[in-house]
Write an enzyme that holds these catalytic residues in place. Structure first.
Site, PDB file in Angstrom:
ATOM      1  N   ASP A 228       0.853  -1.187   0.000  1.00  0.00           N
ATOM      2  CA  ASP A 228       0.000   0.000   0.000  1.00  0.00           C
ATOM      3  C   ASP A 228       0.890   1.238   0.000  1.00  0.00           C
ATOM      4  O   ASP A 228       1.921   1.270   0.676  1.00  0.00           O
ATOM      5  CB  ASP A 228      -0.878  -0.028   1.259  1.00  0.00           C
ATOM      6  CG  ASP A 228      -1.816   1.155   1.343  1.00  0.00           C
ATOM      7  OD1 ASP A 228      -2.110   1.757   0.284  1.00  0.00           O
ATOM      8  OD2 ASP A 228      -2.248   1.493   2.466  1.00  0.00           O
TER       9      ASP A 228
ATOM     10  N   ASP B  38      -4.513   3.560   2.747  1.00  0.00           N
ATOM     11  CA  ASP B  38      -5.914   3.122   2.871  1.00  0.00           C
ATOM     12  C   ASP B  38      -6.020   1.636   3.229  1.00  0.00           C
ATOM     13  O   ASP B  38      -7.113   1.078   3.286  1.00  0.00           O
ATOM     14  CB  ASP B  38      -6.711   3.430   1.590  1.00  0.00           C
ATOM     15  CG  ASP B  38      -6.274   2.594   0.399  1.00  0.00           C
ATOM     16  OD1 ASP B  38      -5.292   1.819   0.523  1.00  0.00           O
ATOM     17  OD2 ASP B  38      -6.915   2.693  -0.668  1.00  0.00           O
TER      18      ASP B  38
ATOM     19  N   ASP C 299      -1.574  -1.066  -3.878  1.00  0.00           N
ATOM     20  CA  ASP C 299      -1.894  -0.281  -5.075  1.00  0.00           C
ATOM     21  C   ASP C 299      -0.691  -0.226  -6.022  1.00  0.00           C
ATOM     22  O   ASP C 299       0.377  -0.754  -5.715  1.00  0.00           O
ATOM     23  CB  ASP C 299      -2.364   1.128  -4.670  1.00  0.00           C
ATOM     24  CG  ASP C 299      -1.413   1.767  -3.663  1.00  0.00           C
ATOM     25  OD1 ASP C 299      -0.195   1.594  -3.822  1.00  0.00           O
ATOM     26  OD2 ASP C 299      -1.897   2.429  -2.713  1.00  0.00           O
TER      27      ASP C 299
ATOM     28  N   ASP D 227      -3.490  -9.549 -16.241  1.00  0.00           N
ATOM     29  CA  ASP D 227      -4.467 -10.620 -16.119  1.00  0.00           C
ATOM     30  C   ASP D 227      -5.613 -10.287 -17.069  1.00  0.00           C
ATOM     31  O   ASP D 227      -6.130  -9.170 -17.059  1.00  0.00           O
ATOM     32  CB  ASP D 227      -4.986 -10.663 -14.674  1.00  0.00           C
ATOM     33  CG  ASP D 227      -5.209 -12.072 -14.183  1.00  0.00           C
ATOM     34  OD1 ASP D 227      -5.942 -12.800 -14.863  1.00  0.00           O
ATOM     35  OD2 ASP D 227      -4.660 -12.429 -13.128  1.00  0.00           O
TER      36      ASP D 227
ATOM     37  N   ASP E  52      -7.267 -15.732 -17.734  1.00  0.00           N
ATOM     38  CA  ASP E  52      -8.040 -16.379 -16.684  1.00  0.00           C
ATOM     39  C   ASP E  52      -9.002 -17.423 -17.255  1.00  0.00           C
ATOM     40  O   ASP E  52      -9.771 -17.115 -18.183  1.00  0.00           O
ATOM     41  CB  ASP E  52      -8.838 -15.277 -15.966  1.00  0.00           C
ATOM     42  CG  ASP E  52      -9.495 -15.722 -14.697  1.00  0.00           C
ATOM     43  OD1 ASP E  52      -8.775 -15.943 -13.719  1.00  0.00           O
ATOM     44  OD2 ASP E  52     -10.734 -15.832 -14.681  1.00  0.00           O
TER      45      ASP E  52
ATOM     46  N   GLU F 145      -4.544 -19.869 -18.375  1.00  0.00           N
ATOM     47  CA  GLU F 145      -4.914 -20.616 -17.164  1.00  0.00           C
ATOM     48  C   GLU F 145      -5.989 -21.617 -17.564  1.00  0.00           C
ATOM     49  O   GLU F 145      -7.037 -21.228 -18.078  1.00  0.00           O
ATOM     50  CB  GLU F 145      -5.443 -19.667 -16.083  1.00  0.00           C
ATOM     51  CG  GLU F 145      -5.618 -20.391 -14.759  1.00  0.00           C
ATOM     52  CD  GLU F 145      -6.744 -19.880 -13.873  1.00  0.00           C
ATOM     53  OE1 GLU F 145      -6.697 -20.121 -12.673  1.00  0.00           O
ATOM     54  OE2 GLU F 145      -7.684 -19.235 -14.390  1.00  0.00           O
TER      55      GLU F 145
ATOM     56  N   HIS G 289      -2.479 -16.982  -6.150  1.00  0.00           N
ATOM     57  CA  HIS G 289      -3.455 -16.361  -5.252  1.00  0.00           C
ATOM     58  C   HIS G 289      -4.644 -17.269  -4.947  1.00  0.00           C
ATOM     59  O   HIS G 289      -5.512 -16.889  -4.169  1.00  0.00           O
ATOM     60  CB  HIS G 289      -3.938 -15.054  -5.887  1.00  0.00           C
ATOM     61  CG  HIS G 289      -4.671 -15.288  -7.178  1.00  0.00           C
ATOM     62  ND1 HIS G 289      -4.024 -15.754  -8.314  1.00  0.00           N
ATOM     63  CD2 HIS G 289      -5.979 -15.186  -7.504  1.00  0.00           C
ATOM     64  CE1 HIS G 289      -4.917 -15.901  -9.277  1.00  0.00           C
ATOM     65  NE2 HIS G 289      -6.110 -15.564  -8.802  1.00  0.00           N
ATOM     66  N   ASP G 290      -4.713 -18.428  -5.584  1.00  0.00           N
ATOM     67  CA  ASP G 290      -5.819 -19.365  -5.353  1.00  0.00           C
ATOM     68  C   ASP G 290      -5.393 -20.591  -4.556  1.00  0.00           C
ATOM     69  O   ASP G 290      -6.209 -21.490  -4.332  1.00  0.00           O
ATOM     70  CB  ASP G 290      -6.381 -19.868  -6.698  1.00  0.00           C
ATOM     71  CG  ASP G 290      -7.029 -18.768  -7.518  1.00  0.00           C
ATOM     72  OD1 ASP G 290      -7.550 -17.808  -6.920  1.00  0.00           O
ATOM     73  OD2 ASP G 290      -7.022 -18.880  -8.759  1.00  0.00           O
TER      74      ASP G 290
HETATM   75  C1  NOJ Z   1      -9.372 -18.001 -11.749  1.00  0.00           C
HETATM   76  C2  NOJ Z   1      -8.717 -16.975 -10.873  1.00  0.00           C
HETATM   77  O1  NOJ Z   1      -7.394 -17.324 -10.653  1.00  0.00           O
HETATM   78  C3  NOJ Z   1      -9.538 -16.898  -9.598  1.00  0.00           C
HETATM   79  O2  NOJ Z   1      -8.925 -16.121  -8.608  1.00  0.00           O
HETATM   80  C4  NOJ Z   1     -10.887 -16.352  -9.948  1.00  0.00           C
HETATM   81  O3  NOJ Z   1     -11.712 -16.382  -8.800  1.00  0.00           O
HETATM   82  C5  NOJ Z   1     -11.558 -17.164 -11.051  1.00  0.00           C
HETATM   83  N1  NOJ Z   1     -10.675 -17.517 -12.118  1.00  0.00           N
HETATM   84  C6  NOJ Z   1     -12.690 -16.394 -11.661  1.00  0.00           C
HETATM   85  O4  NOJ Z   1     -12.197 -15.326 -12.423  1.00  0.00           O
END
Ligand code: NOJ
Length: 584
Positions: free
Chosen positions: A39, A43, A47, A116, A224, A283, A355-356
């Site tokens: 950040d 906030d 960013d 992305d 994505d 992806e 991130h997933d």
């Molecule tokens: C894959 C992304 O990596 C994930 O974070 C997202 O929730 C879903 N696609 C939907 O866009």
């Protein structure tokens, strides 16, 4: 996901002609999840100016490409993967001028910026969808998947959805629009309606937007869930899942009938004639090796590499919230099969984290006593495979999962929805909380730990997501100062990929495929062979049974994760990894 069958040794066929060298064979990608990175304005949310502030850190690490998770205008229902304007920056993250500055500053340091690209769906607040839902006669009605209720049923009645598919974020994949009495498809949240790629106007609008970003100076796209854009028509019911009322619709949208045609068209319309140095990454959940070969064969002009999920599904039971321990032999069988499958044509992405995914050191390593050793081991094994490695922010520090206390500590839409749905199906709150602790994407989304100060140097305000309490010990400041840190180990691995063609392009050969604790393989190119041996356990492990074992004792040790490596090929200590080199 079912267990992957163990295969015998997986080897690239010998004598195959060397294929064309591409720049990304020796490149490393770093993923920034902007909300949690840095950040700059207090906030509490990361960013773009924060990313700029940390570019020197990334340059020190040595990465080549920075993949930015979405920073477009968005209601943030799924943290930016729900886009309401593809050609603007969300005010939370900054402005287009901040973005241009980031691109310029990254380029000045030799770092490429990859955006992305989220075009399987938009936000329901995107003007395209607002117009589409406004009436059945809207000129954009057909830009999304609208369907009447199931035949003979009233709109809104239980089971009246046009198909029985489950959404990835729990509940049905269809939402009723009361005003027009029709349902729209959303494979993800109800605020993420799926675009209809059958409509050529949709495709042209997406391509125009992509060209606009390339003209602005970006260096490519991570796409994505791009293998979900072609739906198999007519949309129809799938097999009902064991764990709930809805069905698996994936046979009708994973790698659908027009997927290759769409990606080839995208290539022609967007990338043809532009720099060879642009990067395209698809992806692709549930993609098979055979499909991946087609997607990444340079002659077919689709994408440079795919992100596949097989190896990060090996500790899942029937679904992602149903966890089971990872079997190392299954991991080797899976990654080995991908190495062999893309040996001659195509290219792999290599990753443990994004991130997933929960943090790899907590999931596949030991985030207690051997955190440092196991984080370095995971890095060593991955970065020595053939493919392009991805580092997810904080991975290079050995960041761990988050110690969640209660269900309302979870903020991610997938986790929040799952908690509600699982309780509705009668599971106990304690069981569901345990599943979330292990499997939630929120584990990856706590702020990056820059220093030991109260908010870890992430923000001067109140962080949107609490920093992990272990930041007092695990943080970038401390690791930069320690030559034996996880950070410097990543830096050395990246350097090795840059400088050593055997790491970038050598053949891959899996060894000891059935061994329950040792991960071993060679890479070879011309007269050089590199051996990687790694002990995925907390006990000492002798390395027996390697072909040519006696010769390795005298080989050069290129890299290890213990300060005093000792000579030869001794038993490996807990979570020890070693890389040797031999010249013929
Ligand atoms: C894959 C992304 O990596 C994930 O974070 C997202 O929730 C879903 N696609 C939907 O866009």
């Amino acid at each position: 996901m079912s267990a992957v069958e163990a295969t015998p040794e997986t080897t690239q066929p010998k004598g195959t002609p060397p294929r064309e060298r591409q720049w990304f064979h020796s490149a490393v990608v770093y993923q920034v999840y902007p909300r949690s990175f840095q950040d700059s304005d207090g906030d509490g949310i990361g960013d773009l100016r924060g990313v700029v502030r940390r570019l020197d850190y990334l340059a020190t690490l040595g990465i080549d490409v920075l993949w930015l998770s979405p920073i477009y205008a968005s209601p943030q229902d799924d943290n930016g993967y729900d886009i309401s304007d593809y050609q603007d920056i969300d005010p939370t993250f900054g402005t287009l001028a901040d973005f241009d500055d980031l691109v310029a500053q990254a380029h000045a340091r030799g770092i490429r910026i990859v955006m992305d690209l989220v075009v399987n769906h938009t936000s329901d607040e995107h003007p395209w969808f607002v117009e589409s839902r406004s009436s059945k006669d809207s000129a954009k009605r057909d830009w999304y998947w609208w369907r009447p209720p199931r035949e003979g049923m009233d709109a809104g009645a239980p089971g009246a959805e046009p198909t029985n598919w489950q959404s990835f974020f729990s509940g049905p994949a269809w939402e009723l629009d009361e005003a027009t009495g029709e349902y729209y498809l959303h494979l993800f949240s109800r605020k993420q309606p799926d675009l209809n790629w059958e409509n050529p106007e949709v495709r042209e609008a997406v391509y125009a937007m992509m060209r606009w970003w390339l003209d602005r100076g970006v260096d490519g796209f991570r796409m994505d869930v791009i293998n979900m854009i072609s739906k198999d028509l007519p949309l129809r019911d799938g097999r009902v899942l064991d764990h709930g009322p809805y069905a698996d619709g994936s046979p009708f949208y994973i790698c659908g009938p027009r997927i290759h045609e769409f990606l080839q068209e995208m290539h022609r319309e967007v990338f043809a004639g532009r720099s060879e140095k642009l990067l395209t990454v698809g992806e692709m959940p549930a993609v098979t090796v055979d499909e991946a070969v087609l997607f990444t064969d340079p002659a077919r002009r689709e994408v440079d590499m795919v992100f596949q999920f097989e190896h990060v599904g090996l500790d899942h039971g029937e679904h992602k919230w149903d966890r089971r321990p990872l079997e190392l032999a299954e991991l080797k069988a899976s990654l080995g099969r991908w190495q062999a499958g893309l040996a001659e044509v195509g290219w792999n992405s290599l990753y443990w984290n994004n991130h997933d995914q929960p943090r790899a050191v907590s999931r596949f390593g030991d985030d207690g006593q051997y955190r440092v050793e196991s984080a370095k081991l995971l890095a060593t094994v991955l970065h020595l495979h053939r493919g392009t490695p991805y580092v997810y922010q904080g991975e290079e520090l050995g960041m761990t999962n988050v110690p969640f206390a209660a269900h309302d500590d979870f903020l991610d839409i997938e986790s929040v929805n799952y908690y509600r749905a699982a309780l509705g199906l009668g599971r106990s709150p304690e069981d569901v909380l345990e599943a979330l602790r292990e499997g939630s994407r929120d584990n990856a989304r706590s702020p990056v730990q820059w220093d030991a100060s109260p908010h870890a140097g992430f923000t001067t305000g109140e962080p949107w997501f609490p920093v992990n309490p272990n930041h007092a010990e695990i943080n970038a400041d401390a690791e930069l100062a320690d030559p034996d840190s996880v950070f410097h180990h990543y830096r050395r691995l990246i350097e090795l990929r840059h400088s050593d063609p055997v790491v970038a392009d050598g053949d891959f050969h899996m060894l000891l495929p059935e061994h329950p604790s040792i991960y071993a393989f060679t890479r070879s190119l011309d007269t050089q062979t590199v051996l990687v041996v790694a002990n995925f356990s907390g006990d000492d492990q002798p390395v027996d049974g390697l072909p040519g074992e006696e010769d390795w004792g005298a080989a050069e040790l290129v890299l290890g994760n213990y300060p005093e490596p000792g000579a030869g090929l001794p038993p490996l200590r807990p979570w020890e990894a070693r890389v040797y080199r031999r010249r013929a």
